[in-house]
Design an enzyme around this catalytic site. Structure first.
Site, PDB file in Angstrom:
ATOM      1  N   GLN A  61      -3.851 -11.247   0.019  1.00 18.29           N
ATOM      2  CA  GLN A  61      -5.091 -11.835   0.058  1.00 18.29           C
ATOM      3  C   GLN A  61      -4.704 -13.370   0.093  1.00 18.29           C
ATOM      4  OE1 GLN A  61      -4.646  -9.174  -1.803  1.00 18.29           O
ATOM      5  NE2 GLN A  61      -6.273  -7.937  -2.225  1.00 18.29           N
ATOM      6  N   HIS A 106       4.040  -1.290   2.213  1.00 14.03           N
ATOM      7  CA  HIS A 106       4.390  -1.243   1.128  1.00 14.03           C
ATOM      8  C   HIS A 106       6.045  -0.893   1.349  1.00 14.03           C
ATOM      9  CE1 HIS A 106       0.637  -1.589  -0.690  1.00 14.03           C
ATOM     10  NE2 HIS A 106       0.332  -0.295   0.069  1.00 14.03           N
ATOM     11  N   LYS A 158     -15.252  -0.205  32.518  1.00 15.76           N
ATOM     12  CA  LYS A 158     -13.929   0.509  32.715  1.00 15.76           C
ATOM     13  C   LYS A 158     -12.823  -0.005  31.685  1.00 15.76           C
ATOM     14  CE  LYS A 158     -12.697   3.043  36.029  1.00 15.76           C
ATOM     15  NZ  LYS A 158     -13.360   4.461  36.282  1.00 15.76           N
ATOM     16  N   THR A 161     -18.097   1.791  37.377  1.00 11.48           N
ATOM     17  CA  THR A 161     -17.032   1.398  36.540  1.00 11.48           C
ATOM     18  C   THR A 161     -15.677   1.442  37.620  1.00 11.48           C
ATOM     19  OG1 THR A 161     -16.288   3.749  35.603  1.00 11.48           O
ATOM     20  CG2 THR A 161     -17.857   2.444  34.440  1.00 11.48           C
ATOM     21  N   ARG A 179       9.154  -9.007  -4.994  1.00  7.08           N
ATOM     22  CA  ARG A 179       8.996  -7.971  -3.963  1.00  7.08           C
ATOM     23  C   ARG A 179       8.980  -8.266  -2.537  1.00  7.08           C
ATOM     24  NH1 ARG A 179       2.296  -6.409  -3.274  1.00  7.08           N
ATOM     25  NH2 ARG A 179       1.735  -8.446  -2.657  1.00  7.08           N
TER      26      ARG A 179
HETATM   27  O1  LIG Z   1      -0.969  -8.214  -2.183  1.00  9.87           O
HETATM   28  C1  LIG Z   1      -1.422  -7.170  -2.675  1.00  9.87           C
HETATM   29  N1  LIG Z   1      -2.869  -7.032  -2.964  1.00  9.87           N
HETATM   30  C2  LIG Z   1      -3.500  -5.925  -3.315  1.00  9.87           C
HETATM   31  O2  LIG Z   1      -4.764  -5.997  -3.558  1.00  9.87           O
HETATM   32  C3  LIG Z   1      -2.476  -4.821  -3.833  1.00  9.87           C
HETATM   33  N2  LIG Z   1      -2.799  -3.859  -4.531  1.00  9.87           N
HETATM   34  C4  LIG Z   1      -1.835  -3.067  -4.629  1.00  9.87           C
HETATM   35  O3  LIG Z   1      -1.508  -1.951  -5.326  1.00  9.87           O
HETATM   36  N3  LIG Z   1      -0.624  -3.924  -4.150  1.00  9.87           N
HETATM   37  C5  LIG Z   1      -1.424  -4.912  -3.789  1.00  9.87           C
HETATM   38  N4  LIG Z   1      -0.688  -6.138  -2.990  1.00  9.87           N
END
Ligand SMILES: O=c1[nH]c(=O)c2[nH]c(=O)[nH]c2[nH]1
Length: 290
Positions: free
Chosen positions: A217, A245, A12, A57, A174
């Site tokens: 990353q 973004h 469930k 369930t 940014r």
């Molecule tokens: O931190 C980011 N990693 C990316 O892999 C990536 N690719 C992108 O267009 N902007 C960003 N920013």
């Protein structure tokens, strides 16, 4: 050629459970979505239609609510209790998975004081767990979902390859924003779950804010490393980070400059950065993630 039954499970999903704790001076709310998934000796129900091994369930749903009558406690413990119950009471059930999402409520201030029984849904992410029990041992995952965070500076993205399709401008400053989805694997079956969760969450947020980032990353790894350093019971942490973004709006057509002040917050598409950070001596994950 023969046709055979493959991997299967049933349960469930998304039982919406709210418990009010009424003892003490203040009411407390626990608001959960609980999903149960069982597997075992289920050939008959698929192949012959015999249901004598199928814990309905509907019964699973009732069990979730009945278990809440005694109190819920930490979600990891509640999931462990349920998972162990299904496997230990039903001979045909060999493994149970219980997933829980906890929806947070914050106590209101009423008349300048913390309210006795009034709450507002709070927006700062939801705590999650997933427990898998196979009759012998349990695997416990913890985590957080929808934890939206933003750094208004301290983020760069440059040095990436440029080919004939690249238009992205390199930036040294940014906005970096994401909705953190993080799931971590405990290497233990028993812990102070509340403390472990609180430390993991606080550490993750501290690393997000404290990392001068060259990419999402890099921030992902910094957050994972910090959590593993802070919580010894966590062996591994997996992230899914949508890059929310924020594009600087060109105000030149209106005769205006834009020194990093006015942004368009794009909804989609979004970069999706996923990754795992783990100890090199992490014990095997078994069925924890599958
Ligand atoms: O931190 C980011 N990693 C990316 O892999 C990536 N690719 C992108 O267009 N902007 C960003 N920013």
């Amino acid at each position: 050629m023969a046709i055979v039954l493959g991997d299967n499970r049933y349960g469930k999903a998304e039982n919406r459970l709210v418990r009010v704790d009424r003892d003490g001076d203040e009411h407390r709310i626990t608001d959960l979505t609980v999903s149960v998934s069982l597997s075992g000796d289920m050939s008959d129900t698929h192949l012959t239609g015999a249901n004598d091994k199928v814990l309905a369930t509907d019964t699973q749903k009732n069990t979730v609510f009945a278990f809440a009558r005694d109190g819920i406690g930490e979600i990891e413990d509640f999931a462990l209790r349920l998972a162990r119950h299904f496997v230990s009471t039903q001979g045909s059930i060999h493994a149970a998975r219980v997933g829980i999402v906890a929806h947070p409520w914050e106590r209101l201030q009423v008349g300048g004081r913390p309210a006795h029984h009034s709450f507002a849904r709070s927006g700062a992410g939801t705590r999650t767990t997933r427990v898998t029990y196979d009759g012998e041992r349990a695997w416990v995952l913890g985590g957080v979902e929808d934890l939206t965070v933003l750094n208004s500076t301290g983020s760069e993205f440059w040095g990436f390859p440029r080919d004939e399709y690249t238009t992205l401008v390199e930036v040294k400053d940014r906005i970096l924003a994401t909705a953190v989805s993080a799931t971590w694997r405990y290497s233990v079956e028993e812990a102070d779950w509340a403390k472990a969760h609180e430390t993991a969450l606080a550490t993750l947020l501290d690393a997000f804010g404290g990392t001068h980032s060259q990419s999402l990353q890099q921030t992902l790894y910094a957050m994972g490393q910090a959590v593993l350093e802070a919580v010894p019971e966590i062996a591994e942490i997996r992230f899914a980070l949508p890059n929310k973004h924020h594009f600087l709006v060109d105000l030149e057509p209106f005769g205006l400059d834009n020194p990093g002040e006015v942004f368009y917050a794009a909804d989609r598409p979004y970069g999706l950065i996923e990754g795992t950070v783990l100890r090199d001596d992490a014990p095997p994950a078994g069925p924890a993630w599958s």
